[in-house]
Design a protein around this motif. Structure first.
Motif, PDB file in Angstrom:
ATOM      1  N   SER A  49      -7.371  -7.070   4.290  1.00  0.00           N
ATOM      2  CA  SER A  49      -7.808  -6.198   3.192  1.00  0.00           C
ATOM      3  C   SER A  49      -8.947  -6.841   2.414  1.00  0.00           C
ATOM      4  O   SER A  49      -9.904  -6.165   2.015  1.00  0.00           O
ATOM      5  N   ASP A 170      -8.525   1.029   5.659  1.00  0.00           N
ATOM      6  CA  ASP A 170      -7.536  -0.044   5.536  1.00  0.00           C
ATOM      7  C   ASP A 170      -6.140   0.543   5.693  1.00  0.00           C
ATOM      8  O   ASP A 170      -5.640   1.214   4.795  1.00  0.00           O
ATOM      9  N   GLU A 171      -5.545   0.294   6.842  1.00  0.00           N
ATOM     10  CA  GLU A 171      -4.226   0.828   7.189  1.00  0.00           C
ATOM     11  C   GLU A 171      -4.112   2.330   6.886  1.00  0.00           C
ATOM     12  O   GLU A 171      -3.238   2.754   6.128  1.00  0.00           O
TER      13      GLU A 171
END
Ligand SMILES: Nc1ncnc2c1ncn2[C@@H]1O[C@H](COP(=O)(O)OP(=O)(O)OP(=O)(O)O)[C@@H](O)[C@H]1O
Ligand SMILES: [Mg+2]
Lengths: 232, 408
Positions: A49, A170-171
């Motif tokens: 991240s 991000d995810e």
């Protein structure tokens, strides 16, 4: 030769904490060419991240250099960074991050507001993108009226509305069930097929399978970088 | 510029999202602006009333009174025989810088017309009196110098007297009695309203001085007067004119150096000016006190905007992540503060005007609602919104995007 969308040289990030300096990202080198589709993997706390936020111009590195579409990000002021976030890239979050008080259409159109686009064009483009992610009929609904998977589609539509060349996620499927995740990944596949460069973070190997290239982080370093065919 | 419209829309949505809070924040402004509007209306009303009175008084006036003031301020000498005469008045009229000089004798007397009685102030004077006071006869005519010379029994009456004594009848040509003496009403004066002391100036009868002395007041020495009203040519020459009147009278009264004046002068115009100054000061003071509530309203806005920025930290982070510049965030929050301020101001203006009109309707107090006061209120609202919205808005704009996004 294609222009590198992302070029990262010795990029590092340290946090000042109560227990002293903590280095979340050591020295990362990475080049992403236009049209690539990369999955970033790695255990929790490995700095994924942190790296994505640097790529998204949301955070500033402590050392190293980052060139986005050939432009050296370190030398830019706040307005120029905002412009990059607005037009050059689109960021997709794990938690969708739609504004709860706005209709889906207004959410999608918001980046256009900051780009100074006029109202009819904003409306028309937001409609087109909502249609593209299959949610045209919910245009006037509020975000809390639709499911998580649908919200993530809207977030992707918002990331796409200013025609960026790069999508950072991000995810993006982190909060979704596996079936819905497949839908979202299919959408990313389509976007990549249309020429958009995609970098996404995931914990799940079968999600990473959708990407053409897989990069593995460990303790703030890249420890593996290979094409998906080789992984398989 | 394309940003402004959607931002107005968003500010509107943000206000609507927490209606009670927006309304309470606005209430501070409503009360503040309302108070300022009411106070200005009352203050300006008082100023207007004074101005009105001054304009009915006549300009550059001073009076010379018989008698003198001792050092302790007690008036004396009025019992020791008359000190002012018609001759004094005539001599004053000859001075440079004097436009008119009217010897005057006045007292309260009963008027009778038919079955009607009315007690009023009777003024015996010369035609110069009406000239000095810029007092017109609207019905009939005034008396002339010949009336004074031959002491005719004619009277010019004020509007209040006309109404109370004659009712619906036209007073001109009618005969009324003052002290048993019949007087023919030859004119009715233009209404002047109250004077600075609150006395009704229209409750008066004006007759020739000579007639007054012979038939009404019965003065022991013919030609002595209680008061001389003098009009100077120019406002800035008043002091000089008063000084020359003073030395003239001392000379005429054979007062040696060191002896006190046996007359007393009072500058009516200066008194009126100071009265006007007092109301002006009062009006500013009222406005200033009311402005404090505006300040409190502004602080309320600042407080709520700070809460709002904290609550919406994540939203700010999201906006920044999709390309909002610092300036965009700043504008958004500033606009919100200004909108609350303006809405409050508008309601306050309506409330203030409503209450001011109600005060006028129920108490008869003069209120003046001026466009400039409304404009001022709006300027203040814009200023308060920007001034008190600035700090929270800047705080929002300076948030670090990644920190803001992490905020739960
Ligand atoms: N603001 C911060 N201050 C201090 N340390 C931080 C901060 N942000 C991240 N870290 C630390 O940096 C390291 C990397 O965090 P990061 O969020 O990049 O990990 P990640 O790979 O995304 O993990 P996950 O898979 O759980 O999302 C972690 O050990 C984290 O505790
Ligand atoms: Mg993470």
């Amino acid at each position: 030769m294609t222009q590198a969308v992302i070029r990262v040289l010795g990029l590092g990030k340290s946090y000042v904490t109560a227990a002293g300096d903590f280095t979340a990202l050591h020295s990362v080198d990475l080049t992403v060419e236009s049209g690539e589709y990369i999955a970033i993997m790695g255990p929790s706390g490995s700095g994924k991240s942190t790296f994505m936020n640097l790529l998204g111009c949301l955070d500033t590195p402590t050392r190293g250099d980052y060139f986005l579409a050939g432009e050296r990000v370190a030398g830019l002021d706040g307005d120029a960074l905002a412009r990059l976030r607005n037009r050059t890239l689109g960021f997709v979050f794990q938690g969708f991050n739609l504004l709860p008080r706005m209709s889906l259409q207004d959410n999608v159109a918001l980046p256009l507001v900051y780009a100074g686009v006029d109202q009819p064009t904003r409306r028309a483009k937001a409609r087109v993108l909502l249609e593209r992610v299959g949610l045209g009929r919910y245009a006037e609904s509020l975000p809390n009226r639709i499911s998580g998977g649908q919200q993530q589609r809207v977030a992707i539509a918002r990331a796409l509305v200013n025609d960026p060349s790069l999508i950072l996620a991000d995810e993006p499927t982190g909060n979704l069930d596996s079936h819905t995740s497949e839908d979202i990944m299919a959408l990313f596949g389509e976007l990549n097929a249309a020429g958009i460069t995609i970098v996404l973070v995931t914990h799940e190997p079968d999600i990473a399978e959708h990407a053409k290239r897989q990069v593995r982080f460990l303790d703030g370093r890249i420890v593996d970088d290979r094409l998906t065919e080789v992984v398989r | 510029m394309t940003l402004i419209r959607p931002m107005f829309h968003e500010a509107w949505l943000a206000m609507g999202a927490n209606r009670l809070r927006s309304a309470l924040t606005m209430l501070g402004m409503v009360i503040g602006v309302g108070a300022v509007v009411i106070m200005l209306a009352i203050g300006q009303g008082a100023q207007y009333a004074v101005q009105q009175t001054i304009s009915t008084m006549g300009s550059n006036l001073f009076i010379v009174l018989a008698g003198s003031f001792t050092a302790s301020g007690v008036r004396s000498g009025s019992g020791g025989g008359p000190t002012l005469t018609v001759g004094d008045s005539d001599a004053i009229a000859e001075l440079d810088g004097v436009v008119a000089s009217a010897p005057t004798h006045m007292g309260s007397r009963q008027l009778v017309y038919g079955a009607q009685n009315w007690s009023t102030q009777v003024i015996g004077t010369t035609p110069d009196y009406l000239e000095a006071r810029a007092w017109n006869v609207v019905n009939g005519a005034g008396f002339g110098d010949s009336d004074v010379r031959s002491a005719t029994r004619v009277a010019v009456i004020g509007k209040t007297v006309a109404e109370n004594l004659f009712g619906d009848e036209d007073p001109v040509g009618k005969t009324m009695r003052i002290q048993q003496s019949p007087f023919i009403v030859i004119g009715v004066l233009a209404p002047k309203g109250q004077n600075l002391d609150g006395r009704d100036q229209d409750d008066t009868v004006i007759i020739p001085l000579s007639t007054a002395q012979r038939k009404v007041f019965g003065t022991p020495f013919l030609g002595s007067v209680r008061m001389i009203m003098v009009q100077a040519a120019a406002a800035d020459g008043m002091d000089r004119t008063m000084a020359s009147v003073s030395s003239l009278l001392r000379q005429r009264h054979r007062l040696r150096d060191g002896m006190p004046d046996d007359f007393f002068m009072r500058n009516l115009s200066a008194a009126a000016e100071s009265e006007a100054e007092t109301t002006r000061t009062m009006s500013i003071l009222l406005g200033a006190i009311a402005s404090i509530s505006l300040l409190v309203g502004g602080i309320g806005i600042m407080n709520i905007m700070l809460v709002s920025v904290t609550e919406r930290t994540r939203e700010i982070g999201i906006r920044m992540a999709i390309g909002a510049r610092q300036q965009d965030i700043l504008t958004q929050f500033l606009l919100e503060a200004v909108m609350i301020s303006f809405a409050g101001c508008l309601l306050g203006l309506i409330l203030g005007v409503g209450i001011a009109l109600a005060i006028n309707a129920f108490t008869g107090m003069v209120v003046v609602i001026s466009g400039s006061a409304a404009l001022l209120a709006f300027a203040v609202a814009a200023f308060v919104g920007i001034f008190f919205g600035w700090y929270p808005a800047r705080k929002a704009a300076r948030l670090d995007p990644i920190e803001a996004l992490r905020y739960q």
